[in-house]
Design an enzyme around this catalytic site. Structure first.
Site, short mmCIF file in Angstrom:
data_model
loop_
_atom_site.label_atom_id
_atom_site.label_comp_id
_atom_site.label_asym_id
_atom_site.label_seq_id
_atom_site.Cartn_x
_atom_site.Cartn_y
_atom_site.Cartn_z
CG MET A 1 -1.97 -1.13 1.16
SD MET A 1 -2.93 -1.15 -0.37
CE MET A 1 -3.97 0.29 -0.10
CG ASN B 1 0.82 -3.31 -8.23
OD1 ASN B 1 0.78 -3.89 -7.13
ND2 ASN B 1 -0.01 -2.33 -8.53
CG HIS C 1 -5.06 -1.56 -9.94
ND1 HIS C 1 -4.90 -0.78 -8.81
CD2 HIS C 1 -6.15 -1.09 -10.59
CE1 HIS C 1 -5.87 0.12 -8.79
NE2 HIS C 1 -6.63 -0.04 -9.85
CB SER D 1 -4.68 -5.14 -14.61
OG SER D 1 -5.95 -4.82 -15.15
CD GLU E 1 0.62 6.69 -16.24
OE1 GLU E 1 -0.60 6.81 -16.28
OE2 GLU E 1 1.31 6.29 -17.20
CG LEU E 2 -0.78 5.13 -8.63
CD1 LEU E 2 0.07 4.25 -7.72
CD2 LEU E 2 -1.63 6.10 -7.83
CG ASP E 3 -2.64 1.79 -9.90
OD1 ASP E 3 -1.88 0.97 -9.38
OD2 ASP E 3 -3.50 2.42 -9.25
CD GLU F 1 -6.65 -9.27 -7.07
OE1 GLU F 1 -6.81 -8.07 -7.36
OE2 GLU F 1 -6.39 -9.65 -5.90
#
Ligand code: GRF
Length: 219
Positions: free
Chosen positions: A93, A110, A112, A139, A146-148, A177
């Protein structure tokens, strides 16, 4: 025998994705193994799950560092010491600095909980329901500054059902997931998915659109 890709998983919370990734590799040869689970807080529930799976754990307690630079230096040192070739953020987080991301470029993933580029940021389940979207999902992407926003490798997609609440749909997204994240780790371990200078390759070709796992039956 081919050497297994060493994977480190970074968590802040309960770590169900970490567990799915680790269990998949313990149950069958996926070409990788989880060598370390690192949390940014001692209260992360996933630490106990990791220990139960026999995986070494470490805590880099974010609150004890003066600033983000100091925290990230300690986190990077921990990850380098683990020998991991792939670093997997799973419910971590914190937003990582461009410097940190650059250091691990091409080996930092990551997950998301949305069909990126839709719904970057928080509260994705509630936002999908408020918008009355027909589909939702998760995803797995390479992390960039760049965030996400990094290139998406694989998505799990499901249909929104009438009567869905953030809780019910979150449970189904999580189930997806737990399928796609181990799958992507295995594809990277096999060299089938690769990052070259900012482009994702799949079986030697630039990946034009994310690989897709459709699962309307996910519980
Ligand atoms: C997942 O929904 C993931 O998409 C998001 O955080 C959640 C982590 O869940 N980034 P868990 O800690 O793996 O159970």
């Amino acid at each position: 025998m081919k050497e297994l890709l060493a994977v480190a998983v970074v968590i802040s919370g309960r770590g169900s994705n970490m567990e799915a990734i680790a269990r998949a590799a313990q149950a069958a040869d996926r070409g990788y193994r989880v060598v370390r689970v690192v949390a940014d807080r001692a209260s992360a529930g996933g630490l106990a799950r990791a220990a139960a799976l026999g995986i070494p754990t470490a805590v880099v307690p974010v609150k004890e560092f003066a600033d983000r630079t100091a925290f990230e230096a300690a986190l990077a040192a921990e990850l380098e010491a683990s020998g991991a070739g792939l670093i997997v953020l799973a419910g971590f987080m914190r937003i990582l600095s461009p410097d940190f991301v650059r250091r691990f470029e091409g080996r930092l993933l990551n997950i998301h909980p949305s069909l990126l580029p839709a719904y970057k940021g928080l509260d994705t389940h509630a936002r999908v329901l408020a918008a009355r979207d027909s589909h939702h999902g998760a995803s797995v992407h390479f992390v960039t500054a760049e965030l996400d926003g990094g290139p998406v490798i694989m998505q799990g997609r499901l249909r929104v059902q009438s009567g869905d609440t953030p809780e019910t749909i979150s449970a189904r997204v999580h189930a997806l997931e737990h399928i796609i994240y181990p799958h992507v780790c295995a594809l990277i371990a096999a060299g089938r998915v690769a990052w070259r200078r900012g482009t994702v390759y799949y079986d030697g070709q630039p990946l034009a659109s994310p690989l897709l796992e459709e699962n309307d039956a996910a519980a």
